[in-house]
Scaffold this motif. Structure first.
Motif, short mmCIF file in Angstrom:
data_model
loop_
_atom_site.label_atom_id
_atom_site.label_comp_id
_atom_site.label_asym_id
_atom_site.label_seq_id
_atom_site.Cartn_x
_atom_site.Cartn_y
_atom_site.Cartn_z
N LYS A 1 0.84 -1.20 0.00
CA LYS A 1 0.00 0.00 0.00
C LYS A 1 0.88 1.26 0.00
N THR A 2 0.52 2.19 -0.87
CA THR A 2 1.15 3.50 -0.93
C THR A 2 0.05 4.54 -0.84
N THR A 3 0.29 5.59 -0.09
CA THR A 3 -0.67 6.69 0.03
C THR A 3 -0.04 7.92 -0.61
N MET A 4 -0.84 8.69 -1.34
CA MET A 4 -0.32 9.88 -2.00
C MET A 4 -1.32 11.01 -1.95
N CYS A 5 -0.81 12.20 -1.72
CA CYS A 5 -1.62 13.41 -1.79
C CYS A 5 -1.35 14.06 -3.14
N THR A 6 -2.40 14.34 -3.89
CA THR A 6 -2.21 14.88 -5.23
C THR A 6 -3.12 16.07 -5.50
N ASP A 7 -2.73 16.86 -6.47
CA ASP A 7 -3.56 17.94 -6.99
C ASP A 7 -3.29 18.03 -8.49
N ASP A 8 -3.89 19.01 -9.16
CA ASP A 8 -3.72 19.11 -10.61
C ASP A 8 -2.25 19.27 -11.01
N ALA A 9 -1.50 20.10 -10.28
CA ALA A 9 -0.09 20.34 -10.62
C ALA A 9 0.74 19.06 -10.47
N VAL A 10 0.49 18.28 -9.42
CA VAL A 10 1.22 17.02 -9.20
C VAL A 10 0.89 16.03 -10.31
#
Length: 176
Positions: free
Chosen positions: A48-57
């Motif tokens: 399991k990997t957790t990631m925080c993302t937005d449009d720029a990422v």
């Protein structure tokens, strides 16, 4: 805990295989916190990997994948049909040539499933072929102290993907 080489190879392969579409063509995922499960197709342990993302990422990840594809691959064919993206590629990893077929299916902007079949010639670190499944799902706004680009790796380390391309990448820190 270390990530098995099969999972690492699949992640590298899939980064190249699924990001050759232009940013405008690739399905946009909902900004926020995502959980991804990666593992072999035959019921092996998943990671399991957790990631925080937005449009720029998201745009940066696509750009990095396109750059890797141009640098490492001699063939990359991509086809999008609605919510499904299929790609075939031939790339070099060290001394090995890897042939990959990846099928990524999106469920709106909140989930995806990718099935990756790869063969390595000569074998890559002893591996002749691999079948990997990656599933991702949106779990809500970014939390747990994560900011866009932050990833919590299976071993508990925290890193920010924005640092991957920099000349001096800081050591990953333990997540709190």
């Amino acid at each position: 805990m270390r990530i098995p080489i099969t999972v690492l190879a699949a992640l590298l392969t899939s980064a190249v295989a699924i990001t050759a579409l232009a940013a405008d063509d690739f399905p946009k995922l909902k900004a926020g916190q995502w959980e991804m499960q990666t593992g072999a197709a035959k019921g092996a342990t998943t990671h399991k990997t957790t990631m925080c993302t937005d449009d720029a990422v998201q745009k940066e990840l696509i750009s990095m994948g396109v750059g890797m594809q141009k640098e490492m691959c001699t063939k990359n064919d991509m086809r999008r049909e609605g919510s499904r993206v299929t790609s075939t590629s031939q790339c070099k990893f060290g001394e090995s040539t890897v042939n990959t077929k990846a099928v990524m299916t999106f469920t709106g902007d909140t989930a995806y499933r990718t099935e990756i079949d790869s063969t390595y010639s000569p074998p890559f670190m002893g591996m002749k072929d691999a079948k990997t499944i990656m599933e991702g799902k949106y779990v809500g706004p970014c939390r747990d102290g994560l900011v866009p680009g932050d990833m919590l790796l299976p071993n508990g380390q925290k890193m920010n993907i924005k640092n991957i391309g920099s000349a001096r990448m800081p050591a990953a820190s333990k997540a709190k």
